[in-house]
Design a protein around this motif. Structure first.
Motif, PDB file in Angstrom:
ATOM      1  N   ARG A  84       1.582  -5.715  10.372  1.00  0.00           N
ATOM      2  CA  ARG A  84       2.784  -4.945   9.265  1.00  0.00           C
ATOM      3  C   ARG A  84       4.024  -5.860   9.619  1.00  0.00           C
ATOM      4  N   ASP A  95       0.909  -1.238  -0.016  1.00  0.00           N
ATOM      5  CA  ASP A  95      -0.006   0.011  -0.170  1.00  0.00           C
ATOM      6  C   ASP A  95       1.066   1.313  -0.003  1.00  0.00           C
ATOM      7  N   ASP A 149       1.749   3.022   2.284  1.00  0.00           N
ATOM      8  CA  ASP A 149       2.825   3.098   3.482  1.00  0.00           C
ATOM      9  C   ASP A 149       3.895   2.329   3.006  1.00  0.00           C
ATOM     10  N   THR A 150       3.833   1.201   2.353  1.00  0.00           N
ATOM     11  CA  THR A 150       4.943   0.435   1.828  1.00  0.00           C
ATOM     12  C   THR A 150       5.924   1.590   0.937  1.00  0.00           C
ATOM     13  N   GLU A 209       4.770   6.685   2.558  1.00  0.00           N
ATOM     14  CA  GLU A 209       3.607   7.577   2.969  1.00  0.00           C
ATOM     15  C   GLU A 209       3.835   8.075   4.321  1.00  0.00           C
ATOM     16  N   LYS A 210       3.850   6.991   5.075  1.00  0.00           N
ATOM     17  CA  LYS A 210       4.471   7.287   6.618  1.00  0.00           C
ATOM     18  C   LYS A 210       5.631   6.817   6.685  1.00  0.00           C
ATOM     19  N   GLU A 252       7.885   5.977   8.593  1.00  0.00           N
ATOM     20  CA  GLU A 252       8.324   4.943   9.635  1.00  0.00           C
ATOM     21  C   GLU A 252       7.707   3.635   9.014  1.00  0.00           C
ATOM     22  N   LEU A 253       6.663   3.607   8.134  1.00  0.00           N
ATOM     23  CA  LEU A 253       6.386   2.260   7.652  1.00  0.00           C
ATOM     24  C   LEU A 253       7.022   1.947   6.188  1.00  0.00           C
ATOM     25  N   ARG A 254       7.934   2.604   5.612  1.00  0.00           N
ATOM     26  CA  ARG A 254       8.167   2.627   4.406  1.00  0.00           C
ATOM     27  C   ARG A 254       9.067   1.054   4.484  1.00  0.00           C
TER      28      ARG A 254
END
Ligand code: GAP
Length: 534
Positions: free
Chosen positions: A519, A493, A495-496, A499-500, A502-504
């Protein structure tokens, strides 16, 4: 379960297997061929996983079992020696009216009024003295019996039939009549189940050969070659996976009893009890570990337990299984004990695998018929003997059916919009699941998502079966994989993509059974999934 519920469940399973490409009727476009089945893309993967896992457990993870892959057509003398030519038969009866064939031991007993006829005359004066009889339910008029009897004589070339010598009698629990139409059945006759063929261009009795009805005999006849080349000592085993063919009179229960099927068989050769008794016990083995001084009873129990543990390891818990110890009078004359491992299928508790202690019958027979020694020289005890054998013999196709029946679940779930729906899910153990993981970009029209999803797919693909799907809403894509029994789903998604921040480079990992998502870092996916599917 009430009969209707059982049928409904089986119908749903059969329909899912067809719809999702697990199992197809053989030669379907020509109307099918009774007793033959094909495995579609998902079925082929499931079957391969089961066979590979059996092979691993039986040979690669053991010191004392080696493999064999023999030809299907072998010397016809083999089947004389094994007894198949003379005794591998089922009692068969034919319906005198329709010519349909049944296994005599499967005809349901019936009660009613039997009408007997000594023969018939017809309008042209022709007379036939073929006796015939029909069973009708109590209270039904004699006309219904006369109708069936008239058809019987008409089939013998008579017109304007006049029945002769009618008499009737009350009958209790008779298996002499066809339950479908009341017609008399023939006397039971043995019907050999081996498929016959000919080798070479001339169809003569000397060239008759058989498609093997079991894989076991090849193991016995290659015993000496394997022994000499594999550097094994008794006790040791030889196993084989392969096709077997039986011309079953009534193939039934979907793929449960078919005419072409696969077996996974082990012949585990052991010392005769009197020789084993002379062999010293090993000192540094854990309790329950095999020992060369075990007698046949210990080896038999050991293999039953090993096989049950194996079934557990692919998701068939002990509560789904049952055991049938054959009674003394049911045992083959050479067998010391046989236990059947049964599975609780929707249509009844039926055999998956038989584990037999067969003494030294097979090797002795081949020694006698071939004139070649099957004796083993035991260096430890200085004894010469024909080894005895324990035989765990399983059917692949029955196991596939058991796995599908066990995995099939319908659950009521609530979708994103709060609507209730039925989720069909095959809860296969990840070890045998045909597809291990689905990989989904959240949206297919976002090239960055697609690119990243394809990277994840390519990372996993060398190690497991991956299904990449970008078509349709994500919920629909999950449901499609639930039906295929895929244990994990990975969604890429925004976030991957960071976009956030820390969630890259993290994805969501969905568990098929709990539907929970967590996650996970992309770098952790491969070790995690491998730990679950091996
Ligand atoms: N060598 C021993 C032997 O062949 P079996 O009980 O006749 O023993 C072993 O067969 C297994 O093969 C059965 O437990 C069953 O799983 C499978 N099997 C036998 N006949 C079958 C058939 N007609 N269709 C599917 N599987 C069959």
């Amino acid at each position: 379960m009430a009969e209707q519920k059982i049928n409904e469940r089986m119908e749903k399973i059969v329909s899912l297997c067809k719809r999702r490409g697990f199992i197809f009727q053989s030669s379907e476009i020509y109307g099918g061929l009774n007793g033959f089945w094909d495995y579609g893309p998902l079925g082929a993967e499931l079957k391969r996983n089961v066979k590979d896992y059996w092979w691993k457990a039986m040979t690669q993870k053991r010191e004392d079992v080696v493999g064999l892959e023999a030809s299907i057509i072998m010397h016809p003398k083999i089947w004389e020696a094994s007894g198949h030519t003379t005794t591998f038969s089922d009692p068969m009866v034919d319906c005198l009216l329709t010519k349909n064939r049944f296994r005599a031991d499967q005809v349901q007993p019936q009660s009613g009024v039997a009408y007997f006829y000594s023969g018939a005359k017809d309008a042209t004066g022709k007379e036939l003295s073929d006796a015939f009889s029909v069973l009708v339910q109590k209270g039904k008029p004699p006309e219904s019996a006369r109708k069936v009897a008239t058809q019987f004589y008409e089939q013998r070339g008579m017109t304007g039939v006049q029945l002769l010598g009618e008499r009737s009698e009350l009958v209790e629990n008779s298996t002499k009549y066809n339950p479908e139409n009341g017609s008399l059945l023939t006397e039971a006759r043995p019907f050999n189940l081996m498929f016959e063929t000919h080798t070479g261009p001339i169809k003569s009795p000397e060239n008759i050969a058989y498609l093997r009805p079991e894989t076991a005999q090849a193991i016995f006849v290659q015993f000496k070659n394997v022994l000499e080349t594999a550097r094994q000592k008794v006790p040791f085993g030889i196993c084989q996976i392969g096709k077997a063919f039986r011309n079953e009179i009534n193939p039934r229960n979907y793929i449960f009893r078919s005419r072409e099927f696969e077996q996974m068989e082990l012949e585990f050769f052991i010392k005769p009890d009197e020789v084993a008794a002379k062999t010293p016990a090993l000192t540094d083995v854990a309790e329950g570990e095999p020992q060369p001084n075990w007698g046949w009873e210990q080896w038999h129990k050991y293999w039953v337990e090993q096989r049950v543990r194996w079934y557990e390891s692919i998701g068939l818990g002990r509560d789904t299984l049952d055991f049938y110890w054959q009674k003394k009078e049911e045992l083959a004359h050479y067998a010391k004990a046989t236990v059947d491992i049964l599975f609780k299928f929707p249509f009844g508790t039926e055999e998956l695998e038989g584990i037999a202690a067969r003494g030294n019958f097979d090797l002795s027979q081949h020694q006698k018929f071939s004139g070649k020694s099957m004796e083993y020289f035991d260096e430890e005890t200085r004894d010469k003997y024909v080894p005895h054998v324990i035989e765990p013999s399983a059917g692949v196709d029955r196991l596939i059916l058991a796995l599908v029946c066990n995995a099939f679940n319908e659950e009521e779930v609530t979708d994103d919009k709060g609507n209730k729906e039925v989720r069909t899910v095959l809860k296969f153990h990840p070890r045998v699941a045909p597809v291990k993981v689905g990989v989904f970009p959240l949206l297919k029209n976002k090239p960055e998502l697609v690119k990243k999803a394809q990277e994840v797919r390519d990372l996993l693909r060398p190690h497991m079966t991956v299904f990449y799907d970008e078509a349709g809403a994500i919920g629909r894509r999950y449901r499609r994989q639930d039906e295929a029994g895929t244990p994990f789903g990975i969604t890429i998604d925004f976030d991957t993509l960071g976009e956030k921040p820390e969630l890259r480079d993290t994805v969501t990992l969905r568990d098929r059974d709990t539907m929970k998502q967590e996650r996970m870092d992309i770098s952790e996916l491969l070790p995690f999934l491998l730990s679950r599917i091996r």
